[in-house]
Motif scaffolding. Structure first.
Motif, short mmCIF file in Angstrom:
data_model
loop_
_atom_site.label_atom_id
_atom_site.label_comp_id
_atom_site.label_asym_id
_atom_site.label_seq_id
_atom_site.Cartn_x
_atom_site.Cartn_y
_atom_site.Cartn_z
N VAL A 177 1.34 -1.41 0.31
CA VAL A 177 0.46 0.14 0.10
C VAL A 177 0.43 1.24 0.18
CG1 VAL A 177 -1.93 1.45 1.42
CG2 VAL A 177 -2.24 -1.27 1.14
N SER A 178 2.10 1.27 1.03
CA SER A 178 2.70 2.58 0.62
C SER A 178 3.50 3.04 -0.43
CB SER A 178 3.83 2.38 2.33
OG SER A 178 5.15 2.92 2.20
N THR A 179 3.72 1.52 -1.46
CA THR A 179 4.42 1.70 -2.29
C THR A 179 3.56 2.68 -3.72
OG1 THR A 179 6.30 0.03 -2.20
CG2 THR A 179 5.71 0.58 -4.00
N PHE A 180 2.65 2.02 -4.25
CA PHE A 180 1.36 2.06 -4.31
C PHE A 180 1.06 3.58 -4.23
CE2 PHE A 180 -2.94 3.64 -5.24
CZ PHE A 180 -3.19 3.25 -6.28
N ILE A 238 12.32 3.91 -3.91
CA ILE A 238 12.64 3.14 -4.10
C ILE A 238 12.94 3.01 -2.31
CG2 ILE A 238 15.04 2.98 -3.88
CD1 ILE A 238 14.97 5.33 -6.41
N CYS A 239 12.55 3.54 -1.62
CA CYS A 239 12.34 3.15 -0.10
C CYS A 239 11.57 2.36 0.19
CB CYS A 239 12.83 4.28 0.16
SG CYS A 239 13.75 5.45 1.00
N SER A 240 10.22 2.50 -0.23
CA SER A 240 9.08 1.64 -0.11
C SER A 240 9.28 0.29 -1.05
CB SER A 240 7.95 2.18 -0.56
OG SER A 240 7.26 3.00 0.26
N ALA A 241 9.61 0.21 -1.83
CA ALA A 241 10.23 -0.63 -2.90
C ALA A 241 11.11 -1.89 -2.04
CB ALA A 241 10.43 -0.50 -3.93
N MET A 242 12.36 -1.60 -1.46
CA MET A 242 13.29 -2.23 -0.54
C MET A 242 12.85 -2.73 0.53
SD MET A 242 15.82 -1.67 -3.53
CE MET A 242 17.03 -2.35 -1.30
N ARG A 243 11.58 -1.76 0.84
CA ARG A 243 11.38 -2.62 2.60
C ARG A 243 10.34 -3.55 2.05
NH1 ARG A 243 9.41 1.11 7.01
NH2 ARG A 243 10.92 -0.68 8.29
N LEU A 244 9.79 -3.78 0.79
CA LEU A 244 8.59 -5.05 0.52
C LEU A 244 9.82 -6.17 1.26
CD1 LEU A 244 7.28 -4.45 -2.83
CD2 LEU A 244 6.77 -3.81 -1.08
#
Length: 222
Positions: free
Chosen positions: A31-34, A122-128
């Motif tokens: 959700v955050s990444t979206f 990028i940060c959100s994707a890396m935290r997935l």
């Protein structure tokens, strides 16, 4: 050694969590990444308000003037459209001087927020991936979002105070939020929600209470 290890307050931020958010870690990071991607798109719309092309101004104006449900003027960040004509703020006097300053500040702020939004994606994707989550990504997302929100407040405030408040009000004209400013406001809200999700998820899925067992939140881990 992780670059943020040994920095106490960063480790504390890494261990912050909100129970129900932390318990749905992967879904919340999706959700955050979206939200960050949506924010990026909305800021693109807001930046389009800085165009001097008539169609772009009408589509992404930050403010428009309306009389009896009929739109009379579209105000972009660099120019306005009225009576079918484009008027650049740099080429006219009166309120144009105010709108030129306010529009310039708003556009610069929006561009900076847009650039920061790329980093946040990028940060959100890396935290997935829980195993690849790091204090670096959470702290960058946290402080980056705070910076972007602050910049956006300055930009929107400058537009309102230096331009909208000084627009002519004769003839019963009423000024309302245009698509560009509405997009900026929506981006602000989505960015705020996204940072709450980041804060609510501890690095590696461990809260500050059990941070000693998490190598990313343990300052003694090398």
């Amino acid at each position: 050694m992780n670059c943020c290890e040994g920095v106490g307050f960063l480790q504390t931020i890494g261990g912050w969590s909100i129970g129900f958010i932390n318990g749905m870690r992967y879904n919340m990071m999706i959700v955050s990444t979206f939200l960050h991607v949506l924010t990026w798109i909305l800021l693109c719309v807001a930046m389009a308000g800085g165009s001097t092309e008539k169609d772009n101004i009408k589509s992404a104006c930050w403010t428009y003037g309306i009389i009896d449900d009929d739109i009379k003027s579209y105000l972009g960040l660099k120019a306005s459209v009225g009576a079918g004509q484009v008027v650049k703020y740099a080429n006219c006097g009166g309120y144009c001087n105010d709108c030129e300053t306010g529009g310039s500040n708003a556009l610069n702020s929006t561009v900076l927020a847009w650039l920061i939004s790329i980093v946040l994606i990028i940060c959100s994707a890396m935290r997935l991936n829980e195993s690849g989550d790091k204090i670096l990504w959470k702290c960058t997302a946290f402080f980056g979002t705070l910076l972007a929100l602050f910049i956006m407040i300055i930009g929107m405030g400058s537009w309102n105070n230096q331009c909208v408040e000084n627009l002519p009000t004769g003839g019963g004209i009423d000024y309302q939020l245009g698509p560009g400013l509405s997009s900026s406001v929506a981006a602000f809200i989505f960015m705020l929600i996204a940072v709450v999700l980041h804060v609510g998820i501890a690095v590696g899925g461990s809260s500050s209470d059990d941070s000693s067992s998490n190598p990313e939140v343990n300052s003694n881990t090398v």
